[in-house]
Design a protein around this motif. Structure first.
Motif, PDB file in Angstrom:
ATOM      1  N   LEU A  61       2.557  10.460   3.205  1.00 10.63           N
ATOM      2  CA  LEU A  61       2.323   9.550   4.324  1.00 10.63           C
ATOM      3  C   LEU A  61       3.390   8.459   4.302  1.00 10.63           C
ATOM      4  O   LEU A  61       3.955   8.158   3.256  1.00 10.63           O
ATOM      5  N   GLY A  62       3.644   7.871   5.463  1.00 14.12           N
ATOM      6  CA  GLY A  62       4.559   6.739   5.504  1.00 14.12           C
ATOM      7  C   GLY A  62       3.960   5.528   4.810  1.00 14.12           C
ATOM      8  O   GLY A  62       2.734   5.435   4.630  1.00 14.12           O
ATOM      9  N   ILE A  63       4.825   4.608   4.393  1.00 12.61           N
ATOM     10  CA  ILE A  63       4.364   3.401   3.709  1.00 12.61           C
ATOM     11  C   ILE A  63       4.931   2.174   4.411  1.00 12.61           C
ATOM     12  O   ILE A  63       6.128   2.082   4.659  1.00 12.61           O
ATOM     13  N   GLU A  64       4.042   1.228   4.724  1.00 15.48           N
ATOM     14  CA  GLU A  64       4.470  -0.109   5.121  1.00 15.48           C
ATOM     15  C   GLU A  64       4.468  -0.970   3.865  1.00 15.48           C
ATOM     16  O   GLU A  64       3.449  -1.043   3.167  1.00 15.48           O
ATOM     17  N   THR A  81       6.131  -9.485  -5.266  1.00 18.98           N
ATOM     18  CA  THR A  81       5.404  -8.239  -5.502  1.00 18.98           C
ATOM     19  C   THR A  81       5.314  -7.439  -4.210  1.00 18.98           C
ATOM     20  O   THR A  81       4.992  -7.983  -3.150  1.00 18.98           O
ATOM     21  N   ILE A  82       5.596  -6.153  -4.313  1.00 18.27           N
ATOM     22  CA  ILE A  82       5.506  -5.261  -3.154  1.00 18.27           C
ATOM     23  C   ILE A  82       4.171  -4.520  -3.194  1.00 18.27           C
ATOM     24  O   ILE A  82       3.818  -3.907  -4.201  1.00 18.27           O
ATOM     25  N   TYR A  83       3.457  -4.601  -2.091  1.00 16.11           N
ATOM     26  CA  TYR A  83       2.210  -3.852  -1.929  1.00 16.11           C
ATOM     27  C   TYR A  83       2.454  -2.702  -0.956  1.00 16.11           C
ATOM     28  O   TYR A  83       2.778  -2.937   0.211  1.00 16.11           O
ATOM     29  N   PRO A  84       2.311  -1.459  -1.418  1.00 17.60           N
ATOM     30  CA  PRO A  84       2.487  -0.315  -0.513  1.00 17.60           C
ATOM     31  C   PRO A  84       1.194  -0.034   0.257  1.00 17.60           C
ATOM     32  O   PRO A  84       0.139   0.200  -0.348  1.00 17.60           O
ATOM     33  N   VAL A  85       1.267  -0.076   1.565  1.00 23.09           N
ATOM     34  CA  VAL A  85       0.113   0.261   2.397  1.00 23.09           C
ATOM     35  C   VAL A  85       0.430   1.591   3.091  1.00 23.09           C
ATOM     36  O   VAL A  85       1.325   1.663   3.936  1.00 23.09           O
ATOM     37  N   TYR A  86      -0.278   2.622   2.686  1.00 26.02           N
ATOM     38  CA  TYR A  86      -0.051   3.942   3.279  1.00 26.02           C
ATOM     39  C   TYR A  86      -0.664   3.959   4.677  1.00 26.02           C
ATOM     40  O   TYR A  86      -1.784   3.494   4.888  1.00 26.02           O
ATOM     41  N   VAL A  87       0.096   4.499   5.637  1.00 24.62           N
ATOM     42  CA  VAL A  87      -0.371   4.471   7.029  1.00 24.62           C
ATOM     43  C   VAL A  87      -0.398   5.887   7.601  1.00 24.62           C
ATOM     44  O   VAL A  87       0.540   6.670   7.434  1.00 24.62           O
ATOM     45  N   TYR A 108      -1.308   8.003  11.201  1.00 30.05           N
ATOM     46  CA  TYR A 108      -1.581   7.906  12.639  1.00 30.05           C
ATOM     47  C   TYR A 108      -2.598   8.978  13.033  1.00 30.05           C
ATOM     48  O   TYR A 108      -2.334  10.177  12.944  1.00 30.05           O
ATOM     49  N   ASN A 109      -3.771   8.520  13.437  1.00 31.03           N
ATOM     50  CA  ASN A 109      -4.858   9.410  13.833  1.00 31.03           C
ATOM     51  C   ASN A 109      -4.698   9.772  15.313  1.00 31.03           C
ATOM     52  O   ASN A 109      -4.911   8.938  16.191  1.00 31.03           O
ATOM     53  N   LYS A 110      -4.308  11.004  15.581  1.00 37.28           N
ATOM     54  CA  LYS A 110      -4.049  11.418  16.956  1.00 37.28           C
ATOM     55  C   LYS A 110      -5.322  11.511  17.785  1.00 37.28           C
ATOM     56  O   LYS A 110      -5.275  11.374  19.007  1.00 37.28           O
ATOM     57  N   MET A 111      -6.455  11.750  17.121  1.00 37.22           N
ATOM     58  CA  MET A 111      -7.713  11.834  17.848  1.00 37.22           C
ATOM     59  C   MET A 111      -8.128  10.461  18.378  1.00 37.22           C
ATOM     60  O   MET A 111      -8.632  10.337  19.493  1.00 37.22           O
ATOM     61  N   LYS A 112      -7.892   9.427  17.567  1.00 36.31           N
ATOM     62  CA  LYS A 112      -8.284   8.076  17.954  1.00 36.31           C
ATOM     63  C   LYS A 112      -7.120   7.253  18.500  1.00 36.31           C
ATOM     64  O   LYS A 112      -7.318   6.129  18.969  1.00 36.31           O
ATOM     65  N   ASN A 113      -5.912   7.798  18.417  1.00 41.71           N
ATOM     66  CA  ASN A 113      -4.712   7.075  18.847  1.00 41.71           C
ATOM     67  C   ASN A 113      -4.605   5.706  18.187  1.00 41.71           C
ATOM     68  O   ASN A 113      -4.383   4.687  18.834  1.00 41.71           O
ATOM     69  N   GLU A 114      -4.764   5.709  16.861  1.00 43.38           N
ATOM     70  CA  GLU A 114      -4.667   4.469  16.120  1.00 43.38           C
ATOM     71  C   GLU A 114      -4.166   4.738  14.705  1.00 43.38           C
ATOM     72  O   GLU A 114      -4.231   5.869  14.206  1.00 43.38           O
ATOM     73  N   VAL A 115      -3.663   3.682  14.066  1.00 40.63           N
ATOM     74  CA  VAL A 115      -3.157   3.791  12.712  1.00 40.63           C
ATOM     75  C   VAL A 115      -4.260   3.424  11.722  1.00 40.63           C
ATOM     76  O   VAL A 115      -4.918   2.392  11.861  1.00 40.63           O
ATOM     77  N   THR A 116      -4.461   4.288  10.732  1.00 45.93           N
ATOM     78  CA  THR A 116      -5.415   4.016   9.663  1.00 45.93           C
ATOM     79  C   THR A 116      -4.636   3.605   8.421  1.00 45.93           C
ATOM     80  O   THR A 116      -3.830   4.396   7.911  1.00 45.93           O
ATOM     81  N   PRO A 117      -4.842   2.381   7.906  1.00 46.31           N
ATOM     82  CA  PRO A 117      -4.132   1.958   6.698  1.00 46.31           C
ATOM     83  C   PRO A 117      -4.947   2.243   5.436  1.00 46.31           C
ATOM     84  O   PRO A 117      -6.174   2.148   5.443  1.00 46.31           O
ATOM     85  N   PHE A 118      -4.263   2.614   4.368  1.00 46.16           N
ATOM     86  CA  PHE A 118      -4.892   2.804   3.063  1.00 46.16           C
ATOM     87  C   PHE A 118      -4.239   1.813   2.111  1.00 46.16           C
ATOM     88  O   PHE A 118      -3.079   1.993   1.709  1.00 46.16           O
ATOM     89  N   LYS A 119      -4.978   0.770   1.748  1.00 44.58           N
ATOM     90  CA  LYS A 119      -4.413  -0.335   0.979  1.00 44.58           C
ATOM     91  C   LYS A 119      -4.634  -0.130  -0.519  1.00 44.58           C
ATOM     92  O   LYS A 119      -5.635   0.455  -0.927  1.00 44.58           O
ATOM     93  N   PRO A 120      -3.706  -0.645  -1.339  1.00 44.59           N
ATOM     94  CA  PRO A 120      -3.876  -0.509  -2.795  1.00 44.59           C
ATOM     95  C   PRO A 120      -5.111  -1.249  -3.264  1.00 44.59           C
ATOM     96  O   PRO A 120      -5.437  -2.327  -2.779  1.00 44.59           O
TER      97      PRO A 120
END
Length: 263
Positions: A161-164, A196-202, A204-216
């Motif tokens: 997944l991409g990371i912000e 400190t860098i925090y990686p937030v995995y993102v 994109y949910n095509k069904m909901k047309n929104e980004v779901t973030p997964f935070k450390p």
């Protein structure tokens, strides 16, 4: 001069004045970086009020924006002037605008683009972000001077997944964006100050047309870095997930099980 010639002269005088005014104008403006090759680079600097993407440039230099991971002359989105903002119409840039989705934005200084336009692979890319789009939806991206300087570090994304990347907390200032499986990705900073860098995995949910973030969930998933001068070629690469954690191990643990379903 007789009366006929006098009237003839008076008739053509306005046209002469217009021509003199037109050719005396300087089409290039002040001649600094903000005006070099204005219109000769295929860059659209105009704003489109009804566009879906707004880019705010808080730096002191003009920036050229590209769509996609690799900057190419064919993927230029437009340009944004120093300390200003521009709104871009994405409806003509993507095929699924009505459905919605996301794009990767890459940005570089105008001077960098002009110096490397024949081989953009050599150009320094200062800015990266993930931007969503869709009919009736708006997104704003901010280019900060904090992340466009002469210090750097490298990051590898081992995940699918991409990371912000965020500064000092999962909700802190956005530093940049890494696509899935990106290797030795260079990011920049304005100073060598550590953070400190925090990686937030993102995802994109095509069904909901929104980004779901997964935070450390712990500091073990983060990394502390001190950017080095760009002249230093000994910089080690930071890896996410952490060096001692595999992608498969991460998505099988607790909160991260949602990732396995997402991908």
């Amino acid at each position: 001069m007789n009366v006929r010639n006098l009237f003839r002269t008076l008739a053509i005088l306005p046209a002469l004045l217009f021509a003199l005014t037109f050719f005396s104008c300087d089409p290039g403006g002040g001649g600094d970086e903000n005006d070099q090759d204005k219109g000769n680079d295929g860059i659209d600097w105009t704003t489109h009020p009804n566009g879906a993407l707004t880019v705010v440039n808080d730096t002191s230099v003009d920036m050229v924006l590209f769509q996609g991971q690799t900057p190419l002359a064919s993927t230029i989105l437009g340009g944004v002037r120093a300390t200003s903002k521009v709104t871009i119409d994405l409806s003509t840039k993507v095929d699924d605008f009505g459905v919605g989705g996301y794009i990767i934005i890459r940005g570089m200084k105008l001077s960098e683009y002009q110096a490397n336009k024949n081989n953009l692979a050599n150009a320094k890319v200062d800015y990266s972000a993930m931007a969503t789009y869709g009919q009736g939806r708006k997104y704003q991206a901010n280019i900060s001077p904090n992340w466009t300087g002469d210090y750097y570090y490298k990051v590898t994304n081992k995940g699918k997944l991409g990371i912000e990347l965020h500064k000092d907390s999962p909700d802190g200032e956005k530093i940049g964006y890494l696509p899935a499986l990106a290797t030795n990705y260079t990011l920049y900073a304005a100073s060598p100050d550590s953070y400190t860098i925090y990686p937030v995995y993102v995802y994109y949910n095509k069904m909901k047309n929104e980004v779901t973030p997964f935070k450390p969930q712990s500091l073990a998933a983060t990394a502390s870095i001190g950017p080095r001068p760009v002249t230093d070629n000994t910089v080690a690469t930071i890896q996410f997930p952490a060096d001692n954690t595999s992608w498969n191990d991460m998505i099988q643990s607790g909160h991260w099980r949602q990732l396995a379903k997402a991908i």
